[in-house]
Design a protein around this motif. Structure first.
Motif, short mmCIF file in Angstrom:
data_model
loop_
_atom_site.label_atom_id
_atom_site.label_comp_id
_atom_site.label_asym_id
_atom_site.label_seq_id
_atom_site.Cartn_x
_atom_site.Cartn_y
_atom_site.Cartn_z
N GLU A 1 -12.52 0.56 1.78
CA GLU A 1 -11.08 0.32 1.79
C GLU A 1 -10.33 1.65 1.85
N GLU B 1 -7.24 -4.87 2.23
CA GLU B 1 -5.87 -4.85 2.69
C GLU B 1 -5.46 -3.42 3.05
N ASP C 1 0.12 -0.57 1.30
CA ASP C 1 1.54 -0.43 1.60
C ASP C 1 1.94 1.04 1.73
N PHE D 1 -9.87 -5.46 8.33
CA PHE D 1 -8.71 -5.53 7.45
C PHE D 1 -8.21 -6.97 7.35
N THR D 2 -7.59 -7.27 6.21
CA THR D 2 -6.97 -8.58 5.99
C THR D 2 -5.55 -8.34 5.46
N GLY D 3 -4.80 -9.40 5.36
CA GLY D 3 -3.47 -9.29 4.78
C GLY D 3 -2.41 -8.99 5.82
N THR E 1 -4.97 -9.89 10.61
CA THR E 1 -3.97 -9.11 9.89
C THR E 1 -2.60 -9.44 10.46
#
Length: 150
Positions: free
Chosen positions: A67, A91, A94, A112-114, A136
């Motif tokens: 990650e 994820e 941010d 990646f997810t989110g 994503t």
């Protein structure tokens, strides 16, 4: 052969294997780190997130995984963040959206997810933002990729 920090400064980098050595972060003046199209694996060394002068990080087309750290927020000089075609997961932090100097961000062909950070969508400097839009959510990507494209 295995990645050798001494060779990094002398040779064109292609076909390195193994992990990115943590010692790479000790090169304080490094502004461009281009390790694309190799066979590097493992996770990013934590020290990379402390390379505050880094403007370009090209790690695409490797076997890197893990990650991205929230410490990515430290890379305030970053303009080109290209990590596509790897095995990164989780994820997208941010904090990536807090890097106001970004111009190109390539995140596609990873796991990646989110959601792509909304901060990237309001950054007027960005002219290229890619992601795997089937995995994503990306409201502002300039290019969307999917598993079917590979």
């Amino acid at each position: 052969g295995a990645f050798d920090i001494e060779e990094y400064e002398k040779e064109d980098l292609r076909y390195f294997t193994g992990e990115i050595p943590s010692e790479i972060a000790t090169i304080d003046s490094l502004r461009i780190l281009d390790l694309n199209f190799n066979k590097l694996e493992g996770e990013l060394p934590a020290g990379i997130y402390g390379m505050t002068k880094l403007r370009q990080l090209d790690l695409n087309h490797n076997l890197l995984e893990g990650e991205l750290s929230k410490d990515i927020k430290n890379l305030q000089a970053m303009r080109y963040f290209q990590i596509d075609n790897n095995k990164f997961s989780g994820e997208i932090p941010d904090e990536l959206g807090q890097l106001e100097e970004l111009i190109n961000v390539d995140l596609h062909y990873n796991d990646f997810t989110g959601v792509v950070p909304p901060g990237l969508c309001v950054n007027e400097n960005i002219n290229r933002l890619t992601a795997d839009c089937d995995k994503t959510l990306c409201a502002c990507c300039t290019l969307c990729y999917s598993i079917d494209d590979e």
